[in-house]
Design a protein around this motif. Structure first.
Motif, PDB file in Angstrom:
ATOM      1  N   PRO A 174      31.983  -2.577 -79.957  1.00 55.29           N
ATOM      2  CA  PRO A 174      32.069  -1.650 -78.931  1.00 55.29           C
ATOM      3  C   PRO A 174      32.025   0.009 -79.541  1.00 55.29           C
ATOM      4  CG  PRO A 174      34.247  -2.356 -79.221  1.00 55.29           C
ATOM      5  CD  PRO A 174      33.257  -3.204 -80.106  1.00 55.29           C
ATOM      6  N   GLU A 175      32.223  -0.046 -80.836  1.00 53.59           N
ATOM      7  CA  GLU A 175      32.073   1.427 -81.586  1.00 53.59           C
ATOM      8  C   GLU A 175      30.425   1.712 -81.714  1.00 53.59           C
ATOM      9  OE1 GLU A 175      36.324   0.620 -82.687  1.00 53.59           O
ATOM     10  OE2 GLU A 175      35.232   1.376 -84.444  1.00 53.59           O
ATOM     11  N   GLU A 176      29.766   0.189 -81.520  1.00 51.92           N
ATOM     12  CA  GLU A 176      28.151   0.340 -82.004  1.00 51.92           C
ATOM     13  C   GLU A 176      27.484   0.769 -80.787  1.00 51.92           C
ATOM     14  OE1 GLU A 176      26.182  -0.121 -84.274  1.00 51.92           O
ATOM     15  OE2 GLU A 176      24.458  -0.571 -82.888  1.00 51.92           O
ATOM     16  N   LEU A 177      28.085   0.318 -79.595  1.00 53.11           N
ATOM     17  CA  LEU A 177      27.491   0.583 -78.400  1.00 53.11           C
ATOM     18  C   LEU A 177      27.737   1.976 -77.888  1.00 53.11           C
ATOM     19  CD1 LEU A 177      28.220  -2.905 -76.154  1.00 53.11           C
ATOM     20  CD2 LEU A 177      26.030  -2.080 -77.332  1.00 53.11           C
ATOM     21  N   ALA A 178      28.981   2.372 -78.135  1.00 49.09           N
ATOM     22  CA  ALA A 178      29.560   3.662 -77.340  1.00 49.09           C
ATOM     23  C   ALA A 178      29.117   4.592 -78.754  1.00 49.09           C
ATOM     24  CB  ALA A 178      30.970   3.913 -77.252  1.00 49.09           C
ATOM     25  N   SER A 179      28.075   4.885 -78.917  1.00 46.76           N
ATOM     26  CA  SER A 179      27.341   5.962 -80.106  1.00 46.76           C
ATOM     27  C   SER A 179      26.162   6.256 -80.017  1.00 46.76           C
ATOM     28  CB  SER A 179      27.795   5.173 -81.601  1.00 46.76           C
ATOM     29  OG  SER A 179      26.626   3.908 -81.557  1.00 46.76           O
ATOM     30  N   PRO A 180      25.773   7.592 -80.581  1.00 45.35           N
ATOM     31  CA  PRO A 180      24.635   7.830 -80.536  1.00 45.35           C
ATOM     32  C   PRO A 180      23.465   6.909 -81.225  1.00 45.35           C
ATOM     33  CG  PRO A 180      25.874   9.695 -80.929  1.00 45.35           C
ATOM     34  CD  PRO A 180      26.619   8.343 -81.192  1.00 45.35           C
ATOM     35  N   HIS A 181      23.916   6.693 -82.350  1.00 42.14           N
ATOM     36  CA  HIS A 181      22.784   5.558 -83.131  1.00 42.14           C
ATOM     37  C   HIS A 181      22.514   4.353 -82.289  1.00 42.14           C
ATOM     38  CE1 HIS A 181      26.485   4.405 -85.204  1.00 42.14           C
ATOM     39  NE2 HIS A 181      25.973   3.292 -85.042  1.00 42.14           N
ATOM     40  N   GLY A 182      23.822   3.802 -81.573  1.00 37.04           N
ATOM     41  CA  GLY A 182      23.634   2.584 -80.846  1.00 37.04           C
ATOM     42  C   GLY A 182      22.590   2.760 -79.699  1.00 37.04           C
ATOM     43  N   PHE A 183      22.492   3.707 -79.176  1.00 38.74           N
ATOM     44  CA  PHE A 183      21.853   4.172 -78.009  1.00 38.74           C
ATOM     45  C   PHE A 183      20.455   4.536 -78.168  1.00 38.74           C
ATOM     46  CE2 PHE A 183      21.092   5.506 -73.667  1.00 38.74           C
ATOM     47  CZ  PHE A 183      20.061   6.291 -73.852  1.00 38.74           C
ATOM     48  N   ARG A 184      20.499   5.045 -79.469  1.00 38.70           N
ATOM     49  CA  ARG A 184      19.041   5.470 -79.957  1.00 38.70           C
ATOM     50  C   ARG A 184      18.359   4.144 -80.338  1.00 38.70           C
ATOM     51  NH1 ARG A 184      20.534   8.766 -83.564  1.00 38.70           N
ATOM     52  NH2 ARG A 184      20.557  10.595 -82.749  1.00 38.70           N
ATOM     53  N   ARG A 185      19.114   3.218 -80.902  1.00 38.23           N
ATOM     54  CA  ARG A 185      18.852   1.901 -81.431  1.00 38.23           C
ATOM     55  C   ARG A 185      18.003   0.973 -80.296  1.00 38.23           C
ATOM     56  NH1 ARG A 185      22.588  -0.714 -85.072  1.00 38.23           N
ATOM     57  NH2 ARG A 185      21.895   0.915 -86.521  1.00 38.23           N
ATOM     58  N   ASP A 186      18.803   0.945 -79.121  1.00 40.51           N
ATOM     59  CA  ASP A 186      18.645   0.188 -78.192  1.00 40.51           C
ATOM     60  C   ASP A 186      19.072   0.526 -76.914  1.00 40.51           C
ATOM     61  OD1 ASP A 186      18.880  -3.640 -77.584  1.00 40.51           O
ATOM     62  OD2 ASP A 186      18.194  -1.855 -76.266  1.00 40.51           O
ATOM     63  N   PRO A 187      18.469   1.763 -76.215  1.00 40.24           N
ATOM     64  CA  PRO A 187      18.771   2.397 -74.817  1.00 40.24           C
ATOM     65  C   PRO A 187      19.274   1.432 -73.893  1.00 40.24           C
ATOM     66  CG  PRO A 187      16.724   3.431 -75.646  1.00 40.24           C
ATOM     67  CD  PRO A 187      17.141   2.305 -76.702  1.00 40.24           C
ATOM     68  N   ALA A 188      18.454   0.555 -73.656  1.00 38.27           N
ATOM     69  CA  ALA A 188      18.621  -0.546 -72.366  1.00 38.27           C
ATOM     70  C   ALA A 188      19.852  -1.309 -72.639  1.00 38.27           C
ATOM     71  CB  ALA A 188      17.230  -1.331 -72.673  1.00 38.27           C
ATOM     72  N   ARG A 189      20.213  -1.718 -73.922  1.00 40.44           N
ATOM     73  CA  ARG A 189      21.658  -2.492 -74.139  1.00 40.44           C
ATOM     74  C   ARG A 189      22.719  -1.652 -73.676  1.00 40.44           C
ATOM     75  NH1 ARG A 189      22.138  -4.584 -79.945  1.00 40.44           N
ATOM     76  NH2 ARG A 189      23.384  -2.654 -80.471  1.00 40.44           N
ATOM     77  N   VAL A 190      22.431  -0.368 -74.244  1.00 41.40           N
ATOM     78  CA  VAL A 190      23.571   0.624 -73.906  1.00 41.40           C
ATOM     79  C   VAL A 190      23.869   1.121 -72.615  1.00 41.40           C
ATOM     80  CG1 VAL A 190      24.793   2.826 -74.628  1.00 41.40           C
ATOM     81  CG2 VAL A 190      23.832   1.213 -76.303  1.00 41.40           C
ATOM     82  N   TRP A 191      22.711   1.200 -72.120  1.00 39.21           N
ATOM     83  CA  TRP A 191      22.648   1.785 -70.688  1.00 39.21           C
ATOM     84  C   TRP A 191      23.121   0.762 -69.600  1.00 39.21           C
ATOM     85  CZ3 TRP A 191      22.520   5.902 -67.812  1.00 39.21           C
ATOM     86  CH2 TRP A 191      22.134   6.028 -66.576  1.00 39.21           C
ATOM     87  N   GLY A 192      22.738  -0.810 -69.991  1.00 38.88           N
ATOM     88  CA  GLY A 192      23.264  -1.844 -69.169  1.00 38.88           C
ATOM     89  C   GLY A 192      24.549  -2.137 -69.401  1.00 38.88           C
ATOM     90  N   TRP A 193      25.222  -1.971 -70.418  1.00 32.61           N
ATOM     91  CA  TRP A 193      26.764  -1.923 -70.575  1.00 32.61           C
ATOM     92  C   TRP A 193      27.463  -0.974 -69.806  1.00 32.61           C
ATOM     93  CZ3 TRP A 193      30.260   0.729 -74.692  1.00 32.61           C
ATOM     94  CH2 TRP A 193      31.548  -0.107 -74.746  1.00 32.61           C
ATOM     95  N   TYR A 194      26.812   0.393 -69.868  1.00 29.99           N
ATOM     96  CA  TYR A 194      27.686   1.337 -68.785  1.00 29.99           C
ATOM     97  C   TYR A 194      27.334   0.816 -67.362  1.00 29.99           C
ATOM     98  CZ  TYR A 194      29.180   3.976 -72.606  1.00 29.99           C
ATOM     99  OH  TYR A 194      29.972   4.258 -73.966  1.00 29.99           O
TER     100      TYR A 194
END
Ligand code: BV8
Length: 259
Positions: free
Chosen positions: A49-69
């Motif tokens: 979760p600390e990977e998804l809830a982070s700027p580098h996680g979003f930069r790396r894969d915006p669709a995965r993080v946006w989908g999680w939210y």
């Protein structure tokens, strides 16, 4: 729940001018919102979760993080505050000043009627753009699945839209933590509800309250990183314990004829 400890906690509340309730993900568990670390169900079990809830996680894969939210936003939208949120709102009628300082991003405290709510980590239903923090006012369709979803673009600068929440490695909104810390230092009682006490600077607030001479009361289904600095540990779910605390205070007041 230990009746003697509950009575001690009610007494502390009865003499308080300012009560601060510091809440974490466990506060919303009985609403059906998984706690932060449990949010990794199904598709999300394999990500940190600390990977998804982070700027580098979003930069790396915006669709995965946006989908999680989107997935989490859907859970929040389909549920509602529970008796524990309502108890904290009711407390405002029994104590001169009550402030809620929450790590949660679900907006449930305000929805339940609490009038002073500090959102340390933002709000899942508010949006801004990734590059320039432009506020973005859009309607997001509720997620049906929990897979990756391409985030929309900022109408002003074209960068990806992100949730207006505080990610790991990001500063908290200016002034919010300072205000929370000053409330913690000056409160008479701090209720610490449903937090594991791992994440800083939120986890430092009970220590600030202790320095300020407050009575620290923890409400949790199990001991946390903070339990050892607590004056009273009330073991049990937030909904039951907070309802019992506020009912006990109301009974004490009507029994003794206080206003
Ligand atoms: C920052 C929003 C300055 C997003 C969140 C090393 C040491 C110390 C600190 C750090 C470190 N390395 C990095 C840091 C700083 C880092 C941090 O603290 N990391 C941790 C992991 C060690 N903090 C930050 O980055 C913060 N920013 O410090 O800025 C800075 C700047 C640049 C570089 C360095 C520093 C920003 C942190 C905010 C992150 N965003 N949320 C989102 O939600 O998606 S954090 C998120 O996780 C939640 O908001 C919450 O804060 C946290 C989860 O914790 P809890 O709420 O406590 O929930 P948890 O699941 O852990 O526990 C649930 C509890 O409920 C349990 O105790 C359980 O028993 C209980 N429970 C369950 N059911 C019930 C119940 N209780 C009652 N009733 C029930 N029914």
């Amino acid at each position: 729940m230990d009746a003697t400890k509950l009575e001690r906690a009610v007494q502390a509340l009865d003499h308080a001018q300012l009560v601060v309730a510091a809440t974490g993900a466990g506060m919303s568990k009985e609403s059906g919102v998984p706690t932060f670390r449990e949010a990794q169900e199904g598709l999300w079990a394999r990500y940190n979760p600390e990977e998804l809830a982070s700027p580098h996680g979003f930069r790396r894969d915006p669709a995965r993080v946006w989908g999680w939210y989107n997935y989490r936003r859907g859970i929040v939208a389909r549920s509602s505050p529970h008796a524990g949120h309502e108890a904290l709102a009711k407390l405002e009628k029994l104590v001169p000043q009550v402030a809620v300082v929450t790590q949660n991003i679900d907006g449930y405290h305000r929805e339940a009627g609490s009038s002073t709510v500090l959102e340390l980590h933002g709000n899942i239903n508010r949006f801004k753009c990734f590059e320039h923090d432009h506020p973005v006012d859009i309607e997001i369709p509720l997620a049906t699945g929990d897979g990756p979803v391409e985030p929309p673009r900022c109408p002003r600068c074209g960068s990806h839209v992100r949730p207006d929440v505080v990610w790991f490695g990001e500063m908290l909104p200016p002034g919010v933590f300072e205000r929370a810390e000053s409330l913690a230092r000056s409160c008479d009682v701090m209720l610490v509800v449903g937090t594991s006490g791992f994440v800083y600077p939120a986890a430092a607030l009970p220590l600030a309250a202790r320095v300020g001479g407050a009575t620290l009361i923890e409400v949790n289904t199990q001991p946390s990183q903070l339990t050892e600095v607590m004056d009273i540990f009330l073991q049990g779910p937030a909904g039951d314990v907070l309802s019992a605390l506020v009912a006990g205070l109301a009974a004490r007041r009507s029994g003794s004829g206080h206003a």
